[in-house]
Write a protein that holds these residues in place. Structure first.
Motif, PDB file in Angstrom:
ATOM      1  N   PHE A 155       0.780  -1.364  -0.070  1.00 50.03           N
ATOM      2  CA  PHE A 155       0.014  -0.077   0.094  1.00 50.03           C
ATOM      3  C   PHE A 155       0.938   1.172   0.074  1.00 50.03           C
ATOM      4  CE2 PHE A 155       0.699  -1.313   4.393  1.00 50.03           C
ATOM      5  CZ  PHE A 155       1.201  -0.105   5.078  1.00 50.03           C
ATOM      6  N   GLY A 156       0.266   2.318  -0.226  1.00 53.42           N
ATOM      7  CA  GLY A 156       1.070   3.506  -0.219  1.00 53.42           C
ATOM      8  C   GLY A 156       1.393   3.989  -1.646  1.00 53.42           C
ATOM      9  N   PRO A 157       2.233   5.152  -1.678  1.00 59.39           N
ATOM     10  CA  PRO A 157       2.654   5.852  -2.949  1.00 59.39           C
ATOM     11  C   PRO A 157       3.689   4.683  -3.736  1.00 59.39           C
ATOM     12  CG  PRO A 157       2.936   7.448  -1.127  1.00 59.39           C
ATOM     13  CD  PRO A 157       2.670   5.727  -0.436  1.00 59.39           C
ATOM     14  N   ILE A 158       4.486   4.057  -2.948  1.00 55.40           N
ATOM     15  CA  ILE A 158       5.327   3.174  -3.861  1.00 55.40           C
ATOM     16  C   ILE A 158       4.559   2.132  -4.379  1.00 55.40           C
ATOM     17  CG2 ILE A 158       7.204   1.462  -3.621  1.00 55.40           C
ATOM     18  CD1 ILE A 158       8.453   3.334  -1.476  1.00 55.40           C
ATOM     19  N   HIS A 159       3.598   1.511  -3.851  1.00 51.85           N
ATOM     20  CA  HIS A 159       2.889   0.533  -4.229  1.00 51.85           C
ATOM     21  C   HIS A 159       2.064   1.226  -5.483  1.00 51.85           C
ATOM     22  CE1 HIS A 159      -0.300  -2.843  -4.416  1.00 51.85           C
ATOM     23  NE2 HIS A 159      -0.922  -1.994  -4.539  1.00 51.85           N
ATOM     24  N   ASN A 160       1.442   2.191  -5.170  1.00 51.46           N
ATOM     25  CA  ASN A 160       0.635   2.883  -6.252  1.00 51.46           C
ATOM     26  C   ASN A 160       1.466   3.024  -7.484  1.00 51.46           C
ATOM     27  OD1 ASN A 160      -1.501   2.599  -4.719  1.00 51.46           O
ATOM     28  ND2 ASN A 160      -1.488   4.711  -3.907  1.00 51.46           N
ATOM     29  N   GLN A 161       2.623   3.542  -7.271  1.00 51.44           N
ATOM     30  CA  GLN A 161       3.547   3.827  -8.490  1.00 51.44           C
ATOM     31  C   GLN A 161       3.783   2.763  -9.248  1.00 51.44           C
ATOM     32  OE1 GLN A 161       4.443   6.341  -9.911  1.00 51.44           O
ATOM     33  NE2 GLN A 161       6.720   6.150 -11.051  1.00 51.44           N
ATOM     34  N   ALA A 162       4.278   1.500  -8.576  1.00 47.60           N
ATOM     35  CA  ALA A 162       4.622   0.343  -9.405  1.00 47.60           C
ATOM     36  C   ALA A 162       3.516  -0.215 -10.017  1.00 47.60           C
ATOM     37  CB  ALA A 162       4.980  -0.650  -8.150  1.00 47.60           C
ATOM     38  N   GLN A 163       2.177  -0.147  -9.468  1.00 46.53           N
ATOM     39  CA  GLN A 163       0.964  -0.444 -10.040  1.00 46.53           C
ATOM     40  C   GLN A 163       0.727   0.109 -11.280  1.00 46.53           C
ATOM     41  OE1 GLN A 163      -1.107  -3.333  -9.401  1.00 46.53           O
ATOM     42  NE2 GLN A 163       0.939  -3.839  -8.181  1.00 46.53           N
ATOM     43  N   ALA A 164       0.975   1.413 -11.256  1.00 43.73           N
ATOM     44  CA  ALA A 164       0.762   2.280 -12.497  1.00 43.73           C
ATOM     45  C   ALA A 164       1.541   2.186 -13.602  1.00 43.73           C
ATOM     46  CB  ALA A 164       0.695   3.798 -11.971  1.00 43.73           C
ATOM     47  N   VAL A 165       3.015   1.815 -13.165  1.00 48.32           N
ATOM     48  CA  VAL A 165       4.129   1.541 -14.150  1.00 48.32           C
ATOM     49  C   VAL A 165       3.686   0.263 -14.903  1.00 48.32           C
ATOM     50  CG1 VAL A 165       6.369   0.907 -14.324  1.00 48.32           C
ATOM     51  CG2 VAL A 165       5.774   2.844 -13.094  1.00 48.32           C
ATOM     52  N   MET A 166       3.231  -0.929 -14.141  1.00 47.73           N
ATOM     53  CA  MET A 166       3.088  -2.300 -14.727  1.00 47.73           C
ATOM     54  C   MET A 166       1.971  -2.288 -15.461  1.00 47.73           C
ATOM     55  SD  MET A 166       5.673  -3.916 -14.032  1.00 47.73           S
ATOM     56  CE  MET A 166       4.982  -5.101 -14.966  1.00 47.73           C
ATOM     57  N   LYS A 167       0.926  -1.350 -15.264  1.00 52.33           N
ATOM     58  CA  LYS A 167      -0.271  -1.209 -16.259  1.00 52.33           C
ATOM     59  C   LYS A 167      -0.003  -0.746 -17.530  1.00 52.33           C
ATOM     60  CE  LYS A 167      -5.019   0.692 -16.237  1.00 52.33           C
ATOM     61  NZ  LYS A 167      -5.876   1.694 -15.590  1.00 52.33           N
ATOM     62  N   VAL A 168       1.053   0.325 -17.550  1.00 53.49           N
ATOM     63  CA  VAL A 168       1.472   0.665 -18.862  1.00 53.49           C
ATOM     64  C   VAL A 168       2.270  -0.512 -19.621  1.00 53.49           C
ATOM     65  CG1 VAL A 168       2.860   2.256 -20.145  1.00 53.49           C
ATOM     66  CG2 VAL A 168       1.422   3.170 -18.432  1.00 53.49           C
ATOM     67  N   LEU A 169       3.234  -0.945 -18.781  1.00 52.61           N
ATOM     68  CA  LEU A 169       4.290  -1.884 -19.322  1.00 52.61           C
ATOM     69  C   LEU A 169       3.537  -3.114 -19.900  1.00 52.61           C
ATOM     70  CD1 LEU A 169       7.361  -1.731 -16.813  1.00 52.61           C
ATOM     71  CD2 LEU A 169       7.184  -0.653 -19.253  1.00 52.61           C
ATOM     72  N   LYS A 170       2.325  -3.723 -19.363  1.00 50.59           N
ATOM     73  CA  LYS A 170       1.726  -4.918 -19.799  1.00 50.59           C
ATOM     74  C   LYS A 170       0.556  -4.555 -20.497  1.00 50.59           C
ATOM     75  CE  LYS A 170       3.532  -7.887 -16.271  1.00 50.59           C
ATOM     76  NZ  LYS A 170       3.209  -8.972 -15.116  1.00 50.59           N
ATOM     77  N   SER A 171       0.357  -3.361 -20.806  1.00 51.98           N
ATOM     78  CA  SER A 171      -0.834  -3.121 -21.733  1.00 51.98           C
ATOM     79  C   SER A 171      -0.566  -3.003 -23.294  1.00 51.98           C
ATOM     80  CB  SER A 171      -1.275  -1.631 -21.424  1.00 51.98           C
ATOM     81  OG  SER A 171      -0.329  -0.723 -22.110  1.00 51.98           O
ATOM     82  N   PRO A 172      -1.612  -3.112 -24.155  1.00 55.60           N
ATOM     83  CA  PRO A 172      -1.445  -3.226 -25.587  1.00 55.60           C
ATOM     84  C   PRO A 172      -0.808  -1.924 -26.258  1.00 55.60           C
ATOM     85  CG  PRO A 172      -3.781  -4.013 -24.844  1.00 55.60           C
ATOM     86  CD  PRO A 172      -3.186  -3.346 -23.660  1.00 55.60           C
ATOM     87  N   GLU A 173      -0.580  -1.099 -25.194  1.00 53.96           N
ATOM     88  CA  GLU A 173       0.101   0.208 -25.734  1.00 53.96           C
ATOM     89  C   GLU A 173       1.697  -0.116 -25.629  1.00 53.96           C
ATOM     90  OE1 GLU A 173      -1.360   3.478 -23.082  1.00 53.96           O
ATOM     91  OE2 GLU A 173      -2.618   3.881 -24.627  1.00 53.96           O
TER      92      GLU A 173
END
Length: 327
Positions: A167-185
């Protein structure tokens, strides 16, 4: 085409050159492109004949006709961490004080994955960034990434950090990054040569990326050399044709074909070169078969005999653009 394009490859395959050429190819389509360097080598600046890239984004090239632009920056983990601290904790001058105390080196040492999170996070922020009208600032972000042997760990480390910080900012940052890296974009392109070791490393890298759920894009075969001999001549190079070659050289005005004559003395070096060329062509044919078995789109870029400069980059960009249109 994907908005984030990660370019990796075995050392010596020219991945930085391909990343730069890809950015120029997209600019030729009128796109606004950002080139990102994460290894601190300043390879992009050397290719474009520019000063060392700063942490800030700088325009380094314009496409012919002025429709598209290429910007670039070198991401520094230390500066990225200061940005991160300011963004989430509003440390301001306290962050700069931490830098002087060596706290940043300490942080990235006790949590090695943090450095990669900061590097990939900065690139992903550029992918998501929008202007005041709601349009994306960049059409494409091209990352000149670490070599194939480290690319999966480099990109997937955010998953590891997300698992540590639940939880917290580090968790949110990592999740946001992985959402981009594993997306069709996103697409991870691998650069190789028609040689056994780079091709094998490419195959291994693709398997690792796919196992990690990271999107694999294309294989780019770089520095492809031309074939100067047709198939019949290549087969003939494997046999004993000394007398025939000597007579052909003599007819071309290169001296007599008799033993000891100029034409006869040229035969052995020519046959040796032909045999070497035939051996290389066969090796390349075998490696192309391996690449075909990977079942991924493949581009080929020629070896430029004059070396690599800005004119060469534009030539490779033109070739990439031609192959993209032909798809």
């Amino acid at each position: 085409m994907s908005r984030l394009q990660v370019v990796s490859g075995k050392g010596g395959t020219g991945k930085t050159t391909v990343a730069a050429a890809l950015a120029l190819a997209l600019a030729r389509e009128g796109k606004r492109t950002l080139l990102v360097e994460v290894e601190g080598r300043q390879g992009l600046a050397q290719l474009f004949g520019a000063e060392a890239l700063p942490y800030e984004e700088r325009k380094i090239a314009v496409a012919p006709g002025g429709n598209g632009e290429v910007f670039a920056l070198a991401i520094d983990a230390e500066r990225a961490l200061l940005d991160y601290l300011q963004m989430f904790y509003k440390l301001g001058s306290a962050g700069r004080a931490l830098k002087k105390l060596g706290a940043i080196d300490f942080a990235t040492t006790i949590a090695p994955g943090l450095r990669d999170v900061l590097l990939t996070g900065k690139a992903c922020e550029a992918v998501r960034r929008k202007d005041k009208t709601g349009r994306f600032v960049y059409d494409h972000v091209i990352m000149d990434a670490p070599p194939t042997g480290r690319i999966t760990r480099f990109l997937n480390v955010n998953d590891e950090v997300a698992g540590l910080a639940r939880f917290g900012p580090i968790h949110n940052q990592a999740q946001a990054v992985m959402k981009v890296l594993k997306s069709p974009e996103t697409a991870v392109h691998l650069v190789t040569l028609l040689e056994e070791m780079p091709v094998q490393e490419t195959a291994d890298g693709i398997a690792e990326l796919q196992e990690a759920g990271l999107p694999v894009g294309r294989v780019v075969v770089n520095m492809v050399r031309p074939h100067h001999l047709d198939e019949d001549t290549l087969r003939a190079a494997a046999g004993d044709h000394r007398a025939g070659v000597a007579r052909a050289l003599s007819r071309a005005g290169l001296g007599g074909a008799r033993r000891g004559g100029l034409a006869e003395r040229l035969v052995d070096p020519l046959l040796a070169q032909a045999a070497e060329h035939a051996s290389r062509v066969e090796l390349e044919r075998e490696q192309r078969a391996v690449l075909a078995g990977l079942d991924l789109p493949t581009y080929e870029l020629p070896l430029l005999g004059a070396g690599m400069d800005l004119a060469g980059l534009y030539e490779l960009a033109k070739e990439l653009r031609k192959q993209t249109v032909a798809e």
